[in-house]
Structure formats: structure tokens, C-alpha cells
Design an enzyme around this catalytic site. Sequence first.
Site, short mmCIF file in Angstrom:
data_model
loop_
_atom_site.label_atom_id
_atom_site.label_comp_id
_atom_site.label_asym_id
_atom_site.label_seq_id
_atom_site.Cartn_x
_atom_site.Cartn_y
_atom_site.Cartn_z
N SER A 121 23.39 77.63 -48.28
CA SER A 121 23.62 78.63 -49.28
C SER A 121 23.05 78.55 -50.61
CB SER A 121 24.95 79.53 -49.03
OG SER A 121 25.01 80.19 -47.96
N LYS A 124 20.01 80.16 -52.00
CA LYS A 124 20.38 81.85 -52.51
C LYS A 124 20.01 81.66 -53.94
CE LYS A 124 23.70 83.66 -49.28
NZ LYS A 124 24.14 82.57 -48.31
N SER A 179 28.80 84.56 -51.31
CA SER A 179 27.74 84.07 -50.30
C SER A 179 27.38 84.88 -49.41
CB SER A 179 28.07 82.37 -50.05
OG SER A 179 26.89 81.99 -49.90
#
Length: 431
Positions: A121, A124, A179
Site C-alpha cells: 500500500s 497509494k 489504507s
Amino acid sequence: MPTISPSPAPASAPVPRAARRRTGRRAAAAALVCAALTAPLAMAVPAYADEPKPSKTPEPPATMSAVGGDRLAKPGTQVELKEGAPKLPKGLSGRSWIVSDPETGDVLAAHNAHWRLPPASTLKMLFADTLLPKFPKTQKHTVEPEDLAGMGEGSSLVGIKEHQTYTVHDLWLGVFLRSGNDAVHTLAHMNGSVEQTVRDMQKQADQLNAHDTHVVTPDGYDAKGQVSSAYDLSLFARSGLQNADFREYCSTAFAQFPGEAKKGKKRPTFGIQNTNRLLTGVYGGKPYEGIAGVKNGNTTNAGSTFTGVAQRGDKVLLVTVMNPAKKELNEVYKETAALFDWGFAARDKVEPVGRLVGPKSKEGDASKHSATKSDGKHSAAHLAATDGADGRSGAWTALGIAGGAVVVLGGLALAVHRRWPLPDLVRRRGR
């Protein structure tokens, strides 16, 4: 003492010839089976007793990208200590890590900085770099079922519901704090589709000279061929931190998120907290002094990944750690904190081993020109790409953190240092 004689064995009855033949055939068959079973065992014995066993730990490539400097293309740890500089922390197990100054771009130390690994993640950050400028924070969106389709099994979620309306501000809180892949997919569909967003993210990575990165999913969920590097993740963080909204979201520790609206009733909210354990101290983590983001990740293929930014006095550092071999609780945060501690102590006592390059719009394609050894001095192109008129980024303003008190100097432009405004961490943590 009387002697005890063994009992005589009973007399054996004579065995017919046919029975003897059957017994012989069975014995021969048993011998063949035994030989067949033991042959593989004999063949499995190594030819030499001291023959090394194959390693299960992946090894970095012998040569990697030289973007940012020739030293960064080499495997292993790269650091240039001056006299009196502290040694690097012991026990670091990350497959790849990098310590840099996000203002000057100096890379203070690195370990396999350009090793292409699954990012989880932390990708991101690139998603935010790409989409944050596209939608105003106050824009509202009603979530349709197709917005939430296609998420990977076991995805992290913030709790978005179909047919409910959210602001863009809500969605970004879901991306950064929890997240939430549901928030990512909703924003991706607002951008046209997941596929379009992946293309846009790849284009943004290329624009940032992040050539180690190949985007397959917008949320960092494990996918074949999806890779980035500690170097590229640092570029994404550095780029994002120029954006005030990015800084706000990545540094928010706790927030309220909209619940399910019901007719005739006030819409409820529920609390969410940032999964960055150096920021919140949750799940056994320990808050790090001066931390201000940025993003963590964890998947089966990627292991634990983390990029963080922190300030001590007038020093700002960016640290990225990817996939520690140690699987202890919070290991990626422990190794990040150790590298922060080292970096703050060593900042003025090391020669840079490379630099974080600027975007193509300022420096051109960094993959097409040969890298040069960094000696702490930067080219005019690099300074123009990342700095303001005073030799520092115009997006940075000053903030001092000392003794737990936060002193904001607002937009004051210092003659020597200009720093971006770190958030009021004391207030955000409710201390």
C-alpha cells in the site's frame, strides 16, 4: 542354581514345492520394491558433504538503475561516513532501504535502493500524487456497486457503503488513514475506471523519473509484475509532500468517518485511526518524535513496507524500508525509527551517495543520461527542479519541534532553510 534350558523349537512341517515357489516369487518381488524405495534416498545424498545448500533468500540484482547516482546502482549498503560520524544501526534486515533529505534530495545512505520489489500500500502515495489534484475536497460522490467491484480478497477497507454519499475529503481520509481499497476504487472510478487510473499512475511515475515502478493495481494489492523500489517510493513521497492536502491526510492520526445514512435521522460517524504506527503508536507501536506521515503497507508478497518523514530541529529526513527479513511485530517501524535516529545524528557527517532526482519536466529523462557520483553538490538542473530561488523548495516553510512543544513559524521564508509546514502532531494526537 538349576540350569534352565531353552525350549526346543517345534518341528517344522515339510513345505510343498509349489508353496516354496510362491514364497520365492514373493521374496523377489519384495526385494525389488525395497530397492525401488531406497534408490531415491541414495540418489538424494549430495556428492559432497560440504556442498552448500541453495539459499531461499532472494538476492538483489548485480546491477540496478543508476538514476540518482552510480553508487545507487550497486547492491548492498552504500554510505560514506566522515570522521566522527555514527555507524549505521546494527540488525537492519530490510531487503531495501534509503535515508534521504527531502529538501536537498541528498541520499545519506542506501541499501539496494533500486531493487524492484512489491510495494504493497505504499503505492497509494503514487495514487495520491496522481489523483489528488483532480477533484476538489468538497465534491460529493454517491457510491454505486460497480465502484467497489474488483477489489482483492482480504483488502483493507474503511467501510464505504453502496448508495451512500461521501465527499472527496472523506474518501482521501479513508485512503490515508485506513489504507482503504474501497476508497481507492471509488476514487479510481470517479477518474473514469481502474484501468484508466492505472495508466495515469504509470504516466505519473514516468514523469517523476520513477523508472523502477510498474503499476498493475491502483491500491498496491499484490499483482503479478507490480513492483517499485525504495528509491521510487521516496520520490512519490517527496512529490506528494509538496501538496498541502497530501500533507494533511498523511499526517492525520485520528478522524471521524461517515456511517450509513438513514432517512429522518442524523447521519452517524465512526472513528478511524491511521495505520501508520509511528504516528499513532497503536498495536504495540511507539510514536516517533517529529513524525509527520507518510504511508505504510503490508501484503503476502511485499511483506511490510513503509515510507516516513520526520523533523528534528531544522533537519527533515525521509526514510523508506521494504520487507524486513525479521518478522517480529512492528519490525518495519523499528528499523525505520533506527534509520531516522542515525540520519539525524549523521546528517552533517556523511557525504551523500546519491540524490533524489527531480521530475522530467525539470530534469528530463533521468534514465537516459549516465549517473555521476554525488559529492554533495548538485547540478543547476537539479536545483532548478527541486529548489526555490533561495536554494530550497519554495513549498517548504518552517516548523520547530522541541521538548514536545510545536512552534509554527507560518510561511516565514528563512534566508537559509525553507521548510514545508509539518502538522501539529501534539494537537492531532490529543495530548
